[in-house]
Design a protein around this motif. Structure first.
Motif, short mmCIF file in Angstrom:
data_model
loop_
_atom_site.label_atom_id
_atom_site.label_comp_id
_atom_site.label_asym_id
_atom_site.label_seq_id
_atom_site.Cartn_x
_atom_site.Cartn_y
_atom_site.Cartn_z
N SER A 107 43.17 27.81 -55.36
CA SER A 107 42.49 27.18 -54.22
C SER A 107 41.78 25.92 -54.68
CB SER A 107 41.49 28.18 -53.63
OG SER A 107 40.95 27.65 -52.45
N PHE A 108 41.98 24.85 -53.93
CA PHE A 108 41.37 23.56 -54.27
C PHE A 108 40.52 23.06 -53.11
CE2 PHE A 108 44.87 23.82 -57.15
CZ PHE A 108 44.42 23.21 -58.28
N VAL A 161 49.43 27.25 -53.62
CA VAL A 161 48.30 26.34 -53.77
C VAL A 161 47.66 26.20 -52.39
CG1 VAL A 161 47.62 23.98 -54.32
CG2 VAL A 161 49.44 25.09 -55.64
N ILE A 190 52.54 25.45 -50.66
CA ILE A 190 51.22 24.83 -50.51
C ILE A 190 50.77 25.06 -49.07
CG2 ILE A 190 52.22 22.53 -50.05
CD1 ILE A 190 49.70 21.42 -51.62
N SER A 206 45.06 24.14 -50.21
CA SER A 206 44.33 22.88 -50.21
C SER A 206 43.38 22.88 -49.01
CB SER A 206 45.32 21.72 -50.14
OG SER A 206 44.68 20.51 -50.43
N ALA A 255 45.38 19.40 -56.12
CA ALA A 255 46.21 20.45 -55.50
C ALA A 255 47.67 20.02 -55.46
CB ALA A 255 45.70 20.76 -54.09
#
Length: 124
Positions: free
Chosen positions: A123-124, A11, A42, A13, A26
């Motif tokens: 992707s956030f 992930v 992350i 962020s 996220a």
């Protein structure tokens, strides 16, 4: 546990903790994936590194949520926490300002290698 390979999920962020729900989403995705025993990481980069600052404005509810969740990530099985070194440097953030002391600090080159190893990127 079967012998099947866990999918590697990262992930990413990228957004500051204020002004949008993306940082929270996220984290939720990372925590949910950890529950399912995925190989989850992350990566905080770009303005996402602002989420990791110890000194955050407590009046901002979203900020408070994030600051309280971040240290819990490892408790939930999200062991691979990465921070992009150049994103910190560009924003004049030093490592000792970060709320997480166990995050891995990665250069851009390290990040590229990390991305190559993943099965899924969110992707956030």
């Amino acid at each position: 546990m079967g012998s099947h390979m866990n999918k590697k999920l990262l992930v990413i962020s990228r957004h500051a903790p204020y002004g949008s729900s993306l940082p929270r989403e996220a984290l939720d995705v990372a925590l949910a994936a950890a529950v399912y025993d995925q190989d989850i990481g992350i990566l905080f980069m770009d303005d996402g590194v602002f989420q990791l600052l110890k000194t955050q404005n407590p009046n901002d509810i979203l900020q408070k949520n994030l600051a309280s969740i971040l240290p819990a990530l490892s408790l939930y099985g999200v062991d691979n926490i990465y921070v992009h070194k150049e994103s910190l440097a560009e924003r004049n953030i030093t490592i000792n300002e970060l709320i997480l002391d166990d995050a891995a600090i990665l250069t851009s080159e390290d990040v590229e290698k990390l991305l190559d190893q993943q099965d899924h990127l969110l992707s956030f």
